[in-house]
Motif scaffolding. Structure first.
Motif, PDB file in Angstrom:
ATOM      1  N   ALA A  83       0.840  -1.206   0.000  1.00 56.20           N
ATOM      2  CA  ALA A  83       0.000   0.000   0.000  1.00 56.20           C
ATOM      3  C   ALA A  83       0.871   1.250   0.000  1.00 56.20           C
ATOM      4  N   PHE A  84       1.949   1.237   0.805  1.00 58.95           N
ATOM      5  CA  PHE A  84       2.872   2.376   0.809  1.00 58.95           C
ATOM      6  C   PHE A  84       3.541   2.539  -0.551  1.00 58.95           C
ATOM      7  N   GLU A  85       3.890   1.425  -1.166  1.00 58.89           N
ATOM      8  CA  GLU A  85       4.506   1.495  -2.489  1.00 58.89           C
ATOM      9  C   GLU A  85       3.545   2.122  -3.501  1.00 58.89           C
ATOM     10  N   ASP A  86       2.275   1.744  -3.434  1.00 61.08           N
ATOM     11  CA  ASP A  86       1.272   2.322  -4.338  1.00 61.08           C
ATOM     12  C   ASP A  86       1.176   3.832  -4.146  1.00 61.08           C
ATOM     13  N   ILE A  87       1.187   4.271  -2.898  1.00 56.40           N
ATOM     14  CA  ILE A  87       1.123   5.720  -2.611  1.00 56.40           C
ATOM     15  C   ILE A  87       2.316   6.431  -3.226  1.00 56.40           C
ATOM     16  N   TRP A  88       3.515   5.904  -3.001  1.00 57.95           N
ATOM     17  CA  TRP A  88       4.710   6.562  -3.525  1.00 57.95           C
ATOM     18  C   TRP A  88       4.780   6.502  -5.049  1.00 57.95           C
ATOM     19  N   ARG A  89       4.352   5.407  -5.639  1.00 56.64           N
ATOM     20  CA  ARG A  89       4.345   5.346  -7.107  1.00 56.64           C
ATOM     21  C   ARG A  89       3.377   6.376  -7.695  1.00 56.64           C
ATOM     22  N   ALA A  90       2.237   6.567  -7.032  1.00 56.04           N
ATOM     23  CA  ALA A  90       1.283   7.578  -7.493  1.00 56.04           C
ATOM     24  C   ALA A  90       1.886   8.972  -7.375  1.00 56.04           C
ATOM     25  N   ARG A  91       2.583   9.232  -6.287  1.00 55.93           N
ATOM     26  CA  ARG A  91       3.223  10.547  -6.111  1.00 55.93           C
ATOM     27  C   ARG A  91       4.297  10.795  -7.159  1.00 55.93           C
ATOM     28  N   VAL A  92       5.102   9.793  -7.412  1.00 57.06           N
ATOM     29  CA  VAL A  92       6.148   9.934  -8.424  1.00 57.06           C
ATOM     30  C   VAL A  92       5.509  10.124  -9.794  1.00 57.06           C
TER      31      VAL A  92
END
Length: 102
Positions: A83-92
């Motif tokens: 879930a954290f990875e999804d958040i950071w990928r969306a931000r990037v």
């Protein structure tokens, strides 16, 4: 929170190694203690932390208490990390889109 206990347990290299060994096969605490340069009590405390985090389970065979790694808790922690990875990928991705506009 259960996931806090998991990450606390995994923060220690000895506990990660105990978990790795018990995922590969069942062991007793005595068998594990033979592999480390520390007291039986110290290894037992590491096992207790892993058990409290839900990373290992135990069962008795006669007088012997056998422990083994439990992947269910690890999968729960993995879902949180995903879930954290999804958040950071969306931000990037949003940052890439902003930079592409210029």
């Amino acid at each position: 929170m259960p996931v806090d206990r998991i990450f606390r347990a995994l923060a220690d290299a000895t506990r990660r190694d105990i978990l790795r060994r018990t995922l590969a096969g069942e062991s007793t605490v005595s068998e594990l203690a033979d592999r480390y340069d520390m007291s039986f009590a110290a290894v037992r405390e590491h096992v207790n932390v892993l058990e409290e985090a839900g990373l290992i389970t135990d069962h008795r065979i006669g007088r012997e208490r056998r422990i083994r790694g439990d992947l269910r808790a690890i999968r729960g922690a993995q879902r949180l990390l995903d879930a954290f990875e999804d958040i950071w990928r969306a931000r990037v991705g949003r940052l890439d889109a902003l930079l592409a506009e210029d």
